[in-house]
Write an enzyme that holds these catalytic residues in place. Structure first.
Site, PDB file in Angstrom:
ATOM      1  NE  ARG A 132      -0.253   8.365   5.819  1.00  0.00           N
ATOM      2  CZ  ARG A 132      -0.080   7.745   6.983  1.00  0.00           C
ATOM      3  NH1 ARG A 132       1.024   7.983   7.688  1.00  0.00           N
ATOM      4  NH2 ARG A 132      -0.964   6.894   7.440  1.00  0.00           N
ATOM      5  CE  LYS A 162      -5.532   1.937   7.539  1.00  0.00           C
ATOM      6  NZ  LYS A 162      -4.826   2.906   6.668  1.00  0.00           N
ATOM      7  CD  GLU A 169      -2.421   1.311   2.775  1.00  0.00           C
ATOM      8  OE1 GLU A 169      -2.654   2.427   3.281  1.00  0.00           O
ATOM      9  OE2 GLU A 169      -2.719   0.235   3.347  1.00  0.00           O
TER      10      GLU A 169
END
Length: 209
Positions: A42, A125, A38
């Site tokens: 950011r 998640k 993943e």
């Protein structure tokens, strides 16, 4: 796709400031035995890093920390095969579903799990896992939501991953310890491979216990 993400039981969560690190990092992860990753949105390098990693046929690349439908578009255009978000964003979930891209939204409560179920999702998640009560909280949530599978992320490491992976509701754990920023900045790809291999071994032992 869900089973592919869960096959290694560990999903490395990567933050890359320089897309030039993407290719050697991908090679280090695969050498260590992991085939899913993943890459978080950011940094400005995220899309380019996803594109570089997606060139490997032996690595399933997803986009993380996806907050908007526009980021979904950028991620998918770059080659992301799945999307992960830190919370349940209806617009992000709907857009992923319209594109036919698997999405794993973050949840913290029974209400958010029910929103995910209402959207037709059964894999979520759980973030931030340790701060929310860790495996104890997952056990509590899994009791009424028997069809839901969790990817706990946040505070997961080699010391506690066995406890998470031992629970049947846990598909995989997300973690950063094998792809720590200091290792990436220093280009210590051998250490990334070593930590990855150790994590894979620990996950295998937990699954066989």
């Amino acid at each position: 796709m869900v089973e592919a993400v869960g096959s290694g039981r560990i999903l490395p969560v990567v933050v890359l400031d320089d897309a030039r690190d993407a290719a050697p990092l991908a090679a280090a992860l695969v050498e260590g035995g992991l085939h899913s990753v993943e890459v978080t949105f950011r940094t400005d390098a995220a899309a380019e890093a996803i594109r570089a990693m997606s060139e490997r046929p032996d690595l399933l690349v997803g986009a993380g920390t996806v907050l908007t439908p526009a980021q979904v578009d950028r991620a998918v255009e770059a080659g992301a095969r799945f999307v992960v978000s830190p919370g349940f964003g209806p617009a992000v979930v709907r857009h992923c579903q319209q594109l036919g891209v698997p999405v794993f939204p973050g949840v913290t409560s029974p209400t958010e799990i029910m929103l995910a179920l209402d959207a037709g999702l059964d894999t979520v998640k759980f973030f931030p896992a340790e701060q929310l009560g860790g495996i104890g909280m997952i056990k509590a949530l899994a009791a009424p939501f028997r069809s839901v599978r969790f990817i706990p992320t946040g505070g997961v490491n080699t010391d506690n991953l066995a406890a998470y992976l031992a629970h049947p509701a846990v598909l995989a754990v997300g973690g950063t310890w094998m792809v720590a920023p200091d290792l990436i900045i220093a280009g210590r790809w051998d250490e990334v491979t070593r930590r990855t291999a150790a994590a894979v071994a620990a996950a295998r032992s937990a699954s066989e216990a």
